[in-house]
Design a protein around this motif. Sequence first.
Motif, PDB file in Angstrom:
ATOM      1  N   TRP A  24      25.632  10.382 -13.998  1.00  7.02           N
ATOM      2  CA  TRP A  24      25.735  11.298 -12.909  1.00  7.02           C
ATOM      3  C   TRP A  24      25.137  10.751 -11.627  1.00  7.02           C
ATOM      4  O   TRP A  24      24.473   9.883 -11.384  1.00  7.02           O
ATOM      5  CB  TRP A  24      24.790  12.510 -13.158  1.00  7.02           C
ATOM      6  N   LEU A  25      25.728  11.095 -10.382  1.00  5.02           N
ATOM      7  CA  LEU A  25      25.450  10.503  -9.193  1.00  5.02           C
ATOM      8  C   LEU A  25      24.212  11.368  -8.584  1.00  5.02           C
ATOM      9  O   LEU A  25      24.116  12.677  -9.165  1.00  5.02           O
ATOM     10  CB  LEU A  25      26.529  10.716  -8.300  1.00  5.02           C
ATOM     11  N   ASP A 178      29.490   9.882 -12.199  1.00  6.66           N
ATOM     12  CA  ASP A 178      29.573   8.706 -11.896  1.00  6.66           C
ATOM     13  C   ASP A 178      30.657   8.113 -12.768  1.00  6.66           C
ATOM     14  O   ASP A 178      30.478   7.656 -13.947  1.00  6.66           O
ATOM     15  CB  ASP A 178      28.284   7.963 -12.010  1.00  6.66           C
TER      16      ASP A 178
END
Length: 198
Positions: A24-25, A178
């Motif tokens: 994950w961003l 991501d």
Amino acid sequence: MTTKPLDSPIRQQLLTHARSQNAWLPRPVSDELLRELYELAKWGPTSMNCSPMRVTFVRSADTRAQLLSAVSPGNVEKVRTAPVVAIIAHDTAFYEQLPKLFPHRPNAGDLFRDRPALAEETCLRNSSLQGGYFILAARMLGLDCGPLSGFDARLIDSLFFAGTSLRVNFLCCLGYGDPAGLFPRSPRFDFDEACVII
């Protein structure tokens, strides 16, 4: 309202190009977006409009720590880093809400009240349907999803739903994926391997 086929970019965003995310961003997901997500997902059909899905959005450090104690080792990092994790649960006493949700049959709950096997089957099937709508709704709103089934269900129920009629169905990480965390896309069955027309 006349329905028509959706354009290819919409199909891609919802299914053909969408991926289950593993990383994950660091980009937040607002409460307003979570509300919009539920308001969209709730319109998917269920039998007798029973709508058994209940969603707990886990964001805070304390509740995330509790949730992490219940997930399998391979899912810890996904749950730890996702901006939000939705616990998709179902209300096993869903039939008590049928007078509100299915008002043209005010006694519909009687069909399930003394038939626990039918109630459980109906509840699980329809909350799973709603969970699918939830994922599609999230993708419609530009969110990525990482649905998970590797967890201790009894522990999650005791931590989050003790003393209630709610039970966990699955977890769904939410945020902005991501791409570096993606694996090569896994194959799917062809039509003739999975379907028959009779």
